[in-house]
Design a protein around this motif. Structure first.
Motif, PDB file in Angstrom:
ATOM      1  N   UNK A 153       0.840  -1.198   0.000  1.00 34.82           N
ATOM      2  CA  UNK A 153       0.000   0.000   0.000  1.00 34.82           C
ATOM      3  C   UNK A 153       0.870   1.240   0.000  1.00 34.82           C
ATOM      4  N   UNK A 154       0.398   2.336  -0.591  1.00 35.78           N
ATOM      5  CA  UNK A 154       1.120   3.608  -0.477  1.00 35.78           C
ATOM      6  C   UNK A 154       1.176   4.035   0.992  1.00 35.78           C
ATOM      7  N   UNK A 155       2.181   4.776   1.350  1.00 36.77           N
ATOM      8  CA  UNK A 155       2.282   5.266   2.719  1.00 36.77           C
ATOM      9  C   UNK A 155       1.142   6.243   3.002  1.00 36.77           C
ATOM     10  N   UNK A 156       0.628   6.197   4.237  1.00 38.40           N
ATOM     11  CA  UNK A 156      -0.488   7.054   4.604  1.00 38.40           C
ATOM     12  C   UNK A 156      -0.418   7.355   6.092  1.00 38.40           C
ATOM     13  N   UNK A 157      -0.889   8.537   6.460  1.00 38.74           N
ATOM     14  CA  UNK A 157      -0.976   8.930   7.872  1.00 38.74           C
ATOM     15  C   UNK A 157      -2.414   8.696   8.322  1.00 38.74           C
ATOM     16  N   UNK A 158      -2.674   7.614   9.103  1.00 41.28           N
ATOM     17  CA  UNK A 158      -4.057   7.261   9.415  1.00 41.28           C
ATOM     18  C   UNK A 158      -4.738   8.267  10.330  1.00 41.28           C
ATOM     19  N   UNK A 159      -5.958   8.616   9.957  1.00 43.26           N
ATOM     20  CA  UNK A 159      -6.809   9.481  10.764  1.00 43.26           C
ATOM     21  C   UNK A 159      -8.010   8.695  11.278  1.00 43.26           C
ATOM     22  N   UNK A 160      -8.595   7.862  10.390  1.00 44.04           N
ATOM     23  CA  UNK A 160      -9.798   7.103  10.723  1.00 44.04           C
ATOM     24  C   UNK A 160      -9.863   5.907   9.788  1.00 44.04           C
ATOM     25  N   UNK A 161      -9.832   4.697  10.342  1.00 43.49           N
ATOM     26  CA  UNK A 161      -9.856   3.497   9.507  1.00 43.49           C
ATOM     27  C   UNK A 161     -11.274   3.053   9.157  1.00 43.49           C
ATOM     28  N   UNK A 162     -12.284   3.792   9.613  1.00 37.03           N
ATOM     29  CA  UNK A 162     -13.682   3.422   9.342  1.00 37.03           C
ATOM     30  C   UNK A 162     -13.925   3.306   7.839  1.00 37.03           C
ATOM     31  N   UNK A 163     -14.379   2.138   7.406  1.00 40.17           N
ATOM     32  CA  UNK A 163     -14.759   1.951   6.008  1.00 40.17           C
ATOM     33  C   UNK A 163     -13.613   1.703   5.051  1.00 40.17           C
ATOM     34  N   UNK A 164     -12.370   1.613   5.540  1.00 40.69           N
ATOM     35  CA  UNK A 164     -11.249   1.404   4.620  1.00 40.69           C
ATOM     36  C   UNK A 164     -11.352   0.066   3.911  1.00 40.69           C
ATOM     37  N   UNK A 165     -11.732  -0.979   4.659  1.00 44.82           N
ATOM     38  CA  UNK A 165     -11.902  -2.288   4.032  1.00 44.82           C
ATOM     39  C   UNK A 165     -13.046  -2.306   3.047  1.00 44.82           C
ATOM     40  N   UNK A 166     -14.102  -1.566   3.333  1.00 45.79           N
ATOM     41  CA  UNK A 166     -15.235  -1.473   2.409  1.00 45.79           C
ATOM     42  C   UNK A 166     -14.833  -0.724   1.134  1.00 45.79           C
ATOM     43  N   UNK A 167     -14.043   0.344   1.307  1.00 41.91           N
ATOM     44  CA  UNK A 167     -13.551   1.082   0.141  1.00 41.91           C
ATOM     45  C   UNK A 167     -12.672   0.182  -0.718  1.00 41.91           C
ATOM     46  N   UNK A 168     -11.835  -0.631  -0.060  1.00 49.72           N
ATOM     47  CA  UNK A 168     -10.982  -1.574  -0.789  1.00 49.72           C
ATOM     48  C   UNK A 168     -11.839  -2.517  -1.632  1.00 49.72           C
ATOM     49  N   UNK A 169     -12.862  -3.111  -1.014  1.00 44.26           N
ATOM     50  CA  UNK A 169     -13.705  -4.070  -1.737  1.00 44.26           C
ATOM     51  C   UNK A 169     -14.427  -3.404  -2.901  1.00 44.26           C
ATOM     52  N   UNK A 170     -15.002  -2.219  -2.652  1.00 43.15           N
ATOM     53  CA  UNK A 170     -15.707  -1.522  -3.725  1.00 43.15           C
ATOM     54  C   UNK A 170     -14.790  -1.159  -4.871  1.00 43.15           C
ATOM     55  N   UNK A 171     -13.605  -0.643  -4.541  1.00 46.84           N
ATOM     56  CA  UNK A 171     -12.643  -0.255  -5.575  1.00 46.84           C
ATOM     57  C   UNK A 171     -12.137  -1.476  -6.341  1.00 46.84           C
ATOM     58  N   UNK A 172     -11.876  -2.565  -5.615  1.00 47.11           N
ATOM     59  CA  UNK A 172     -11.412  -3.802  -6.274  1.00 47.11           C
ATOM     60  C   UNK A 172     -12.436  -4.275  -7.299  1.00 47.11           C
ATOM     61  N   UNK A 173     -13.693  -4.357  -6.884  1.00 46.12           N
ATOM     62  CA  UNK A 173     -14.719  -4.868  -7.802  1.00 46.12           C
ATOM     63  C   UNK A 173     -14.930  -3.944  -8.991  1.00 46.12           C
ATOM     64  N   UNK A 174     -14.875  -2.634  -8.744  1.00 53.88           N
ATOM     65  CA  UNK A 174     -15.040  -1.688  -9.853  1.00 53.88           C
ATOM     66  C   UNK A 174     -13.927  -1.850 -10.887  1.00 53.88           C
ATOM     67  N   UNK A 175     -12.696  -1.935 -10.410  1.00 54.43           N
ATOM     68  CA  UNK A 175     -11.565  -2.063 -11.334  1.00 54.43           C
ATOM     69  C   UNK A 175     -11.555  -3.430 -11.999  1.00 54.43           C
ATOM     70  N   UNK A 176     -11.951  -4.467 -11.279  1.00 56.51           N
ATOM     71  CA  UNK A 176     -12.014  -5.802 -11.885  1.00 56.51           C
ATOM     72  C   UNK A 176     -13.061  -5.827 -12.999  1.00 56.51           C
ATOM     73  N   UNK A 177     -14.167  -5.153 -12.779  1.00 53.63           N
ATOM     74  CA  UNK A 177     -15.198  -5.121 -13.822  1.00 53.63           C
ATOM     75  C   UNK A 177     -14.680  -4.447 -15.079  1.00 53.63           C
ATOM     76  N   UNK A 178     -13.796  -3.452 -14.918  1.00 53.12           N
ATOM     77  CA  UNK A 178     -13.237  -2.752 -16.078  1.00 53.12           C
ATOM     78  C   UNK A 178     -12.153  -3.563 -16.785  1.00 53.12           C
ATOM     79  N   UNK A 179     -11.338  -4.276 -16.002  1.00 55.05           N
ATOM     80  CA  UNK A 179     -10.116  -4.866 -16.558  1.00 55.05           C
ATOM     81  C   UNK A 179     -10.083  -6.391 -16.586  1.00 55.05           C
ATOM     82  N   UNK A 180     -10.935  -7.029 -15.788  1.00 54.96           N
ATOM     83  CA  UNK A 180     -10.918  -8.495 -15.619  1.00 54.96           C
ATOM     84  C   UNK A 180      -9.568  -9.000 -15.100  1.00 54.96           C
TER      85      UNK A 180
END
Length: 289
Positions: free
Chosen positions: A235-262
């Motif tokens: 992962x890129x380096x990041x200064x964490x402020x709030x981890x709420x929803x990070x895993x959900x964002x990961x899943x949503x982004x993964x599926x969106x990009x997979x749908x585009x690129x397979x």
């Protein structure tokens, strides 16, 4: 289109450095749209793909607020307000390191039924939150949706969602994974499912049940099976402020990009970048454009 089945919750975010027992403590308190289903659907839309959310809210102002927030973010909602029931809400306590602890009142989310599973026939991918499986009242809906997707040849993605619930429902959850294409556990969930401790061994073991497990490793990125080998995506380096929803964002982004690129590898690389940006801000959903 990607269809998401999962909770819609009012997030009550509390950020504090120190808690003084039995007296006042200073902190920041905020109300935001949340819930795993709502979060994942919002990030799919934010990442440029059509997003469809199936869920349940109460017939109250909070329910109307959550539906409105989802629609403002470009999500198509098949969400039924349930008369006489309150909308789900969750108290999210965020510490100085950005880690979170939660107290959950699922409210109307417990009333999701097979009759609510509508409109998945046009989906190219179906995501089911583990919370929908764990709760007895909604398990039939989760199993019905998974059967309907299988009958139509729609790939299914599942998130274990909760280490607490997984400890009690491990055997049933593993059975539920039959026919699933993607699984998005974090490290602790992967360890609980497999009994392994090394991330690579966790991924290899998870492949007994799903062809594409994607092990979320927080600030270390993720690990998955791609092009015949196990790959670590940092992962890129990041200064964490709030981890709420990070895993959900990961899943949503993964599926969106997979749908585009397979491509599972391109999807993982894209998703760790999105998740790294999410932890540097407060709240589990994207800003409204």
């Amino acid at each position: 289109m990607i269809t998401v089945i999962g909770d819609m919750m009012l997030d009550i975010l509390v950020r504090q450095d120190t808690v003084h027992y039995a007296t006042d403590s200073e902190g920041d308190v905020d109300l935001r749209a949340g819930g795993q289903g709502g979060n994942v659907a919002a990030w799919i839309a934010a990442c440029g793909e059509q997003s469809h959310l199936i869920g349940k809210v109460g017939d109250d102002p909070f329910g109307a607020y959550l539906i409105g927030e989802a629609e403002k973010r470009g999500v198509k909602c098949s969400v039924t307000p349930h008369p006489g029931e309150k909308t789900g809400r969750i108290l999210v306590m965020v510490d100085r390191n950005g880690e979170r602890s939660m107290i959950v009142d699922r409210g109307a989310n417990r009333l999701l039924s097979e009759a609510d599973i509508q409109g998945i026939e046009d989906s190219r991918l179906l995501y089911i939150s583990g919370y929908t499986f764990y709760v007895k009242e909604t398990r039939d809906a989760a199993q019905y949706a998974k059967r309907e997707a299988g009958r139509r040849g729609i790939p299914v993605a599942v998130d274990p969602s909760s280490l607490y619930h997984l400890r009690f429902e491990k055997t049933g959850f593993i059975s539920f994974l039959e026919g699933t294409t993607f699984l998005f556990p974090n490290y602790e969930e992967g360890k609980a499912l497999t009994g392994e401790e090394e991330p690579a061994r966790i991924v290899e073991s998870l492949r007994r049940w799903v062809p594409h497990p994607v092990l979320k490793l927080g600030e270390k990125g993720c690990m998955l099976f791609a092009d015949g080998i196990i790959v670590h995506v940092p992962a890129p380096s990041a200064e964490p402020v709030d981890s709420t929803g990070a895993g959900d964002a990961f899943a949503g982004a993964f599926m969106a990009e997979y749908q585009r690129t397979s491509s599972v590898l391109k999807a993982a690389q894209y998703a760790v970048g999105v998740a790294a940006r999410v932890v540097q801000r407060v709240g589990g959903q994207p800003e409204i454009k």
